[in-house]
Design a protein around this motif. Sequence first.
Motif, PDB file in Angstrom:
ATOM      1  N   GLY A  25       0.823  -1.210   0.000  1.00  0.00           N
ATOM      2  CA  GLY A  25       0.000   0.000   0.000  1.00  0.00           C
ATOM      3  C   GLY A  25       0.849   1.249   0.000  1.00  0.00           C
ATOM      4  N   SER A  26       0.691   2.091   1.011  1.00  0.00           N
ATOM      5  CA  SER A  26       1.430   3.352   1.064  1.00  0.00           C
ATOM      6  C   SER A  26       2.743   3.244   1.837  1.00  0.00           C
ATOM      7  CB  SER A  26       0.552   4.442   1.682  1.00  0.00           C
ATOM      8  OG  SER A  26       0.228   4.105   3.019  1.00  0.00           O
ATOM      9  N   GLY A  42       8.777  -5.589   0.900  1.00  0.00           N
ATOM     10  CA  GLY A  42       7.373  -5.330   0.618  1.00  0.00           C
ATOM     11  C   GLY A  42       7.047  -5.543  -0.845  1.00  0.00           C
ATOM     12  N   PHE A  43       5.803  -5.910  -1.087  1.00  0.00           N
ATOM     13  CA  PHE A  43       5.307  -6.134  -2.435  1.00  0.00           C
ATOM     14  C   PHE A  43       4.032  -5.326  -2.615  1.00  0.00           C
ATOM     15  CE2 PHE A  43       7.350  -9.991  -0.947  1.00  0.00           C
ATOM     16  CZ  PHE A  43       8.281 -10.221  -1.940  1.00  0.00           C
ATOM     17  N   ASN A  49       0.206   3.149  -8.903  1.00  0.00           N
ATOM     18  CA  ASN A  49      -0.465   4.138  -8.059  1.00  0.00           C
ATOM     19  C   ASN A  49       0.234   4.397  -6.739  1.00  0.00           C
ATOM     20  OD1 ASN A  49      -2.701   4.831  -9.723  1.00  0.00           O
ATOM     21  ND2 ASN A  49      -3.557   2.821  -9.287  1.00  0.00           N
ATOM     22  N   TYR A  50       1.080   3.482  -6.276  1.00  0.00           N
ATOM     23  CA  TYR A  50       1.666   3.617  -4.943  1.00  0.00           C
ATOM     24  C   TYR A  50       3.159   3.915  -4.925  1.00  0.00           C
ATOM     25  CZ  TYR A  50      -2.622   1.945  -2.769  1.00  0.00           C
ATOM     26  OH  TYR A  50      -3.915   1.823  -2.336  1.00  0.00           O
ATOM     27  N   ARG A  51       3.875   3.665  -6.001  1.00  0.00           N
ATOM     28  CA  ARG A  51       5.334   3.768  -5.995  1.00  0.00           C
ATOM     29  C   ARG A  51       5.828   5.120  -5.475  1.00  0.00           C
ATOM     30  NH1 ARG A  51       7.255   1.504 -10.678  1.00  0.00           N
ATOM     31  NH2 ARG A  51       7.955  -0.257  -9.472  1.00  0.00           N
ATOM     32  N   ASP A  52       5.311   6.220  -5.997  1.00  0.00           N
ATOM     33  CA  ASP A  52       5.792   7.540  -5.577  1.00  0.00           C
ATOM     34  C   ASP A  52       5.571   7.767  -4.082  1.00  0.00           C
ATOM     35  OD1 ASP A  52       6.578   8.082  -8.175  1.00  0.00           O
ATOM     36  OD2 ASP A  52       4.788   9.260  -8.653  1.00  0.00           O
ATOM     37  N   ARG A  57       7.708   8.193   1.385  1.00  0.00           N
ATOM     38  CA  ARG A  57       7.587   7.888   2.815  1.00  0.00           C
ATOM     39  C   ARG A  57       8.809   7.141   3.346  1.00  0.00           C
ATOM     40  NH1 ARG A  57       2.353   5.312   4.723  1.00  0.00           N
ATOM     41  NH2 ARG A  57       2.938   6.308   6.680  1.00  0.00           N
ATOM     42  N   ILE A  58       9.335   6.203   2.575  1.00  0.00           N
ATOM     43  CA  ILE A  58      10.534   5.479   3.004  1.00  0.00           C
ATOM     44  C   ILE A  58      11.723   6.438   3.071  1.00  0.00           C
ATOM     45  CG2 ILE A  58      12.231   3.749   2.269  1.00  0.00           C
ATOM     46  CD1 ILE A  58       9.828   2.018   1.379  1.00  0.00           C
TER      47      ILE A  58
END
Length: 76
Positions: A25-26, A42-43, A49-52, A57-58
Amino acid sequence: PVAVMEHLIKQFTDPGDRVLDPFMGSGTTAVAAIQNDCDYVGFEVDAENYRDVIERRIGEAKRAKEATVNTTEGDT
């Protein structure tokens, strides 16, 4: 919330352990893992839609962790 995942990670892992999030997810679980000195894997099937969001966040979590480490080391 990150606090929920952070609580679980603190209860069930030790620093240096690896946390698996098969539905990233996010990136909440990855952020909590970073904050608790754990590695993470994580997968996310909807990477488009979530990569950016995940990468942002990481990156923020790693910078915050590094800032905390540098501040703590400088205080001794």
